[in-house]
Scaffold this active site. Structure first.
Site, PDB file in Angstrom:
ATOM      1  CG  ASN A  11      -2.180   0.590   1.240  1.00  0.00           C
ATOM      2  OD1 ASN A  11      -2.794   0.686   2.285  1.00  0.00           O
ATOM      3  ND2 ASN A  11      -2.674   0.991   0.089  1.00  0.00           N
ATOM      4  CG  ASN A  60      -8.903   7.048  -0.397  1.00  0.00           C
ATOM      5  OD1 ASN A  60      -8.205   6.165   0.091  1.00  0.00           O
ATOM      6  ND2 ASN A  60     -10.082   7.384   0.109  1.00  0.00           N
ATOM      7  CB  CYS A  69      -4.908   5.211   5.784  1.00  0.00           C
ATOM      8  SG  CYS A  69      -3.889   4.186   4.705  1.00  0.00           S
ATOM      9  CB  CYS A 191      -6.574  -2.499   2.632  1.00  0.00           C
ATOM     10  SG  CYS A 191      -7.746  -1.371   3.417  1.00  0.00           S
TER      11      CYS A 191
HETATM   12  N1  LIG Z   1      -9.440   3.648   1.077  1.00  0.00           N
HETATM   13  C1  LIG Z   1      -9.825   3.800   2.482  1.00  0.00           C
HETATM   14  C2  LIG Z   1      -8.754   4.606   3.252  1.00  0.00           C
HETATM   15  C3  LIG Z   1      -7.407   3.914   3.222  1.00  0.00           C
HETATM   16  C4  LIG Z   1      -7.459   2.613   3.972  1.00  0.00           C
HETATM   17  C5  LIG Z   1      -6.289   1.666   3.726  1.00  0.00           C
HETATM   18  N2  LIG Z   1      -5.282   2.084   2.784  1.00  0.00           N
HETATM   19  C6  LIG Z   1      -5.634   1.230   5.024  1.00  0.00           C
HETATM   20  O1  LIG Z   1      -4.429   0.891   5.040  1.00  0.00           O
HETATM   21  O2  LIG Z   1      -6.349   1.188   6.068  1.00  0.00           O
HETATM   22  C7  LIG Z   1     -11.172   4.551   2.554  1.00  0.00           C
HETATM   23  O3  LIG Z   1     -11.368   5.499   1.814  1.00  0.00           O
HETATM   24  O4  LIG Z   1     -11.969   4.171   3.392  1.00  0.00           O
END
Ligand SMILES: N[C@H](CCC[C@H](N)C(=O)O)C(=O)O
Length: 246
Positions: A11, A60, A69, A191
Site C-alpha cells: 500500500n 485517497n 488508513c 489495506c
Molecule cells: N481507502 C480507504 C482509506 C485507506 C485505507 C487503507 N489504505 C488502510 O491501510 O487502512 C477509505 O477510503 O476508506
C-alpha cells in the site's frame, strides 16, 4: 517541494509535511497519478498540532478524504521519526481520532481506533457479509478460495454500502485478505484497516486467536493483536525514495 514515497506492505503513499493546513485533494490526484505523478494509493500531509505530535491529512488517490488508513499510519510514523518530527513513540490526530504509533527501525506498530460493528451478518450476492468500522468502514466476507474475489461485485458492494470490500480466507490460524479500496476504486496490494476488519471477524467467529499473522495481496506478513478490545497492527514499512518537484 520535497515528497517522500513509502510502501507499507505494498500500500503506497506520497508523504510530506507543511505548516499550512488546507485542502490538498487536488495535489493528491496529481501526485498519486501512476503515469503523470509519483504514483501512490494515497497522499499523507503532516501539519502542526498544538496538543499532539502532529495532525495528518489523508487523501485517497482519487482525491477523496478518508478518516483513517492503517498502513498509512505506519508509513507516516516512520516518516515523522526519521525526519525528526516526533520521537519513536508518537501520538497524532487523524480524522478517526488520536492514533499512537511506535517505530522500531523499519517495523512500525499502530494502535488502531476502537472498532465499531456497523452491520451484523447479512446475505447479499451469494456471500455472507458484515460491516465494521476499523477507522474507515469495511465489508468483510470469509471465503474458501480468494479467487472468489470479484472486482465488479466488490465495486457494486463498495458503492451500495460506501465501504471498502474485503474477501478473507482463514487457514491454519492465519488470515489471507484481498481488498477493493474505496477511493482507489480497485484492489490494492494491502489495506491495513481492511486486514484489521478481517482479523476481527475471524476472531469473533473463533477462527483465529487474539494474535494472528495476516497476509494481504502483496503476501507481506503483518501481525494483528487484540488486547482488551484494542487492535494493534504491526509490520514493516519501506521508504522508497525522496524527490523534489517544483
Ligand atoms: N481507502 C480507504 C482509506 C485507506 C485505507 C487503507 N489504505 C488502510 O491501510 O487502512 C477509505 O477510503 O476508506
Amino acid at each position: 517541494m520535497t515528497y517522500t514515497k513509502y510502501s507499507a506492505s505494498g500500500n503506497d503513499f506520497v508523504i510530506f509535511h507543511s505548516f499550512i493546513k488546507k485542502d490538498y485533494s487536488q495535489e493528491a490526484i496529481k501526485l498519486c497519478n501512476r503515469t503523470e505523478g509519483i504514483g501512490a494509493d494515497g497522499l499523507i500531509v503532516l501539519v502542526p498540532h498544538e496538543k499532539y505530535d502532529f495532525e495528518w491529512l489523508f487523501y485517497n488517490s482519487d482525491g477523496s478524504h478518508a478518516a483513517m488508513c492503517g498502513n498509512g499510519t505506519r508509513a507516516c510514523a516512520h516518516y515523522a521519526y526519521t525526519n525528526g518530527l516526533a520521537s519513536s513513540k508518537m501520538q497524532f490526530l487523524t480524522g478517526a481520532g488520536v492514533i499512537e504509533s511506535t517505530v522500531e527501525e523499519n517495523i512500525v506498530e499502530t494502535q488502531l481506533t476502537k472498532p465499531v460493528i456497523l452491520k451484523e451478518e447479512f446475505e447479499q450476492e451469494g456471500f455472507t457479509w458484515y460491516i465494521v468500522d476499523t477507522g474507515v468502514p469495511h465489508l468483510v466476507t470469509i471465503v474458501e478460495d480468494l479467487e472468489k474475489y470479484d472486482h465488479n461485485l466488490a465495486s457494486k458492494m463498495r458503492y451500495e454500502h460506501n465501504a471498502n470490500v474485503n474477501f478473507a480466507k482463514i487457514q491454519d490460524g492465519k488470515v489471507y485478505v484481498r481488498t477493493y479500496e474505496r477511493g482507489v476504486e480497485g484492489e490494492t496490494l494491502a489495506c491495513g484497516t481492511g486486514m484489521a476488519a478481517c482479523f476481527l471477524r475471524a476472531n469473533s467467529l473463533g477462527l483465529v486467536g487474539n494474535i494472528a499473522k495476516v497476509y494481504p495481496k502483496s503476501k507481506e506478513e503483518l501481525t494483528l493483536t487484540k488486547k482488551d478490545e484494542t487492535l494493534y497492527f504491526k509490520g514493516a514499512v519501506k521508504k522508497v525514495f525522496t524527490t523534489s518537484i517544483n
